[in-house]
Scaffold this motif. Structure first.
Motif, mmCIF file in Angstrom:
data_model
loop_
_atom_site.group_PDB
_atom_site.id
_atom_site.type_symbol
_atom_site.label_atom_id
_atom_site.label_comp_id
_atom_site.label_asym_id
_atom_site.label_seq_id
_atom_site.Cartn_x
_atom_site.Cartn_y
_atom_site.Cartn_z
ATOM 1 N N PRO A 1 -7.523 -5.016 -3.722
ATOM 2 C CA PRO A 1 -7.483 -5.109 -5.197
ATOM 3 C C PRO A 1 -6.745 -6.331 -5.730
ATOM 4 O O PRO A 1 -7.128 -6.900 -6.760
ATOM 5 N N GLU A 2 -5.727 -6.769 -4.997
ATOM 6 C CA GLU A 2 -4.944 -7.918 -5.466
ATOM 7 C C GLU A 2 -5.760 -9.217 -5.484
ATOM 8 O O GLU A 2 -5.371 -10.208 -6.123
ATOM 9 N N GLU A 3 -6.865 -9.242 -4.751
ATOM 10 C CA GLU A 3 -7.693 -10.446 -4.688
ATOM 11 C C GLU A 3 -8.821 -10.454 -5.706
ATOM 12 O O GLU A 3 -9.654 -11.364 -5.707
ATOM 13 N N THR A 4 -8.867 -9.444 -6.559
ATOM 14 C CA THR A 4 -9.930 -9.402 -7.570
ATOM 15 C C THR A 4 -9.873 -10.643 -8.449
ATOM 16 O O THR A 4 -8.822 -11.031 -8.952
ATOM 17 N N HIS A 5 -11.050 -11.251 -8.621
ATOM 18 C CA HIS A 5 -11.134 -12.481 -9.407
ATOM 19 C C HIS A 5 -11.811 -12.187 -10.732
ATOM 20 O O HIS A 5 -12.923 -11.643 -10.788
#
Length: 392
Positions: free
Chosen positions: A386-390
């Motif tokens: 989730p932290e890499e959602t762009h």
């Protein structure tokens, strides 16, 4: 340059009556017309339900020599890729066309910029001939930002004007090629498409589906089978009940071409282009050719064929050496002139390789670019966590 070199040689030719003087004089006289006619021989074409192209080719001396230069550059380009792969500058898949240079070079010389080409993953030569730079191709292979696909496509996914790849799925480019031809016909363009595939893909069902639709609608498309005798590590005779690929269109006429002869390829494609744009529908061409290396760089290419077979093909059928001899025999150029071209090609590709090596890799943020056409993006794309959602 050739004309001035001819007359300079004529001034210092041997005394009248010698074979050398007669050869130089004949060459000088033919240079005045700036064109040359070359007989390809009777065995370069075989037809299926169609008359074969003329076996006498007439072209300018400039065009004749430029094809030699182009083949030298494509060969050097693939040699640079081979070396870079072995030095671990290139990773992953890498399919080279060494030995098959006559096909992309001869094909491009018979097409216009408006015509389209789509092929499989052995695509470096076609990408270069369609106008991509050698440095851009090598940079793409190395995953550099200045590559033709911005470092994100690699060996199998390269593009240039009216060149639709480079496709990694076996045979999938053939119906796409039919679709490009449909667009050309729908838009009333005086252009055709060339859809290439290998002998290994020739048994794909989608190939025959594309044949059927192309004939139903008489699309301006040439289906070109590059028969290099092996689909990966399986010989054509072990994979196909009928290896006369040019006959497998059934209701579509076909021509078998000596794909190791750049002039034969040029002549066949020119014939096919005229056939297609005049409304006669599709044509199936089989280019009989040979790859010197393995299927890809991970394949040594000697477990399913002998080294003697490869060496025999190199010594008897090499497209560059065969064409060089033809230029010499027809007085188009001298050995010295061709050596200059060979050195120029080596120097040029070496400099392009150095340029590609100096280019940076793309930043990680580039991964989110070019997924959607600008203005049509979804609100966000998920990453691995989730932290890499762009968010766009």
């Amino acid at each position: 340059m050739l004309r001035s070199a001819t007359f300079a040689a004529l001034r210092v030719a041997k005394p009248a009556g010698s074979k050398g003087a007669l050869f130089q004089a004949a060459r000088a006289m033919s240079s005045e017309s700036d064109s040359v006619s070359i007989d390809l021989g009777k065995s370069v074409f075989e037809g299926y339900n169609i008359e074969v192209p003329d076996t006498t080719v007439t072209l300018s001396r400039k065009d004749a020599v430029s094809m030699y230069q182009a083949m030298q550059e494509v060969r050097r380009l693939e040699m640079a890729a081979d070396s870079s792969y072995k030095h671990k500058l290139i990773r992953g898949f890498c399919h080279l066309c060494t030995g098959q240079e006559a096909v992309p070079v001869g094909m491009e010389r018979a097409l216009t910029a408006e015509d389209a080409i789509i092929t499989a993953y052995r695509c470096h030569g076609f990408t270069y001939m369609r106008g991509a730079s050698a440095s851009g191709i090598l940079a793409e292979l190395m995953g550099r930002r200045s590559g033709v696909s911005k470092g994100k496509g690699g060996s199998m996914h390269m593009y240039a004007p009216n060149f639709y790849g480079g496709n990694g799925i076996v045979g999938a480019q053939v119906p796409l090629g039919a679709g490009i031809a449909f667009a050309q016909k729908y838009n009333n363009k005086q252009a055709c498409s060339v859809a290439l595939y290998g002998d290994g893909a020739a048994n794909q069902g989608q190939v025959f589906e594309a044949f059927n639709m192309a004939k139903l609608w008489d699309l301006p498309v040439m289906f070109v089978c590059e028969n290099n005798k092996y689909g990966m590590g399986t010989s054509a005779s072990r994979a196909a009940a009928n290896t006369d690929y040019y006959t497998r269109g059934q209701y579509i006429p076909g021509i078998r071409v000596n794909g190791m002869d750049v002039l034969a390829v040029r002549q066949a494609i020119a014939f096919g282009r005229k056939w297609a744009i005049e409304g006669n529908g599709p044509l199936v061409l089989e280019m009989k050719t040979y790859r010197y290396g393995g299927h890809s760089m991970s394949d040594p290419g000697t477990t399913y064929r002998t080294r003697e077979e490869i060496q025999h093909m190199r010594s008897t059928s090499d497209p560059i050496m065969g064409y060089k001899q033809r230029l010499l025999d027809n007085g188009v150029a001298t050995e010295e002139e061709l050596k200059v071209i060979e050195k120029q090609a080596k120097h040029f590709i070496d400099s392009e390789l150095a340029k590609a090596k100096a280019e940076p890799e793309p930043p990680a943020s580039d991964l989110w670019n070019d997924v959607y056409v600008k203005g049509s993006e979804v609100p966000y794309l998920r990453g691995r966590v989730p932290e890499e959602t762009h968010h766009y």
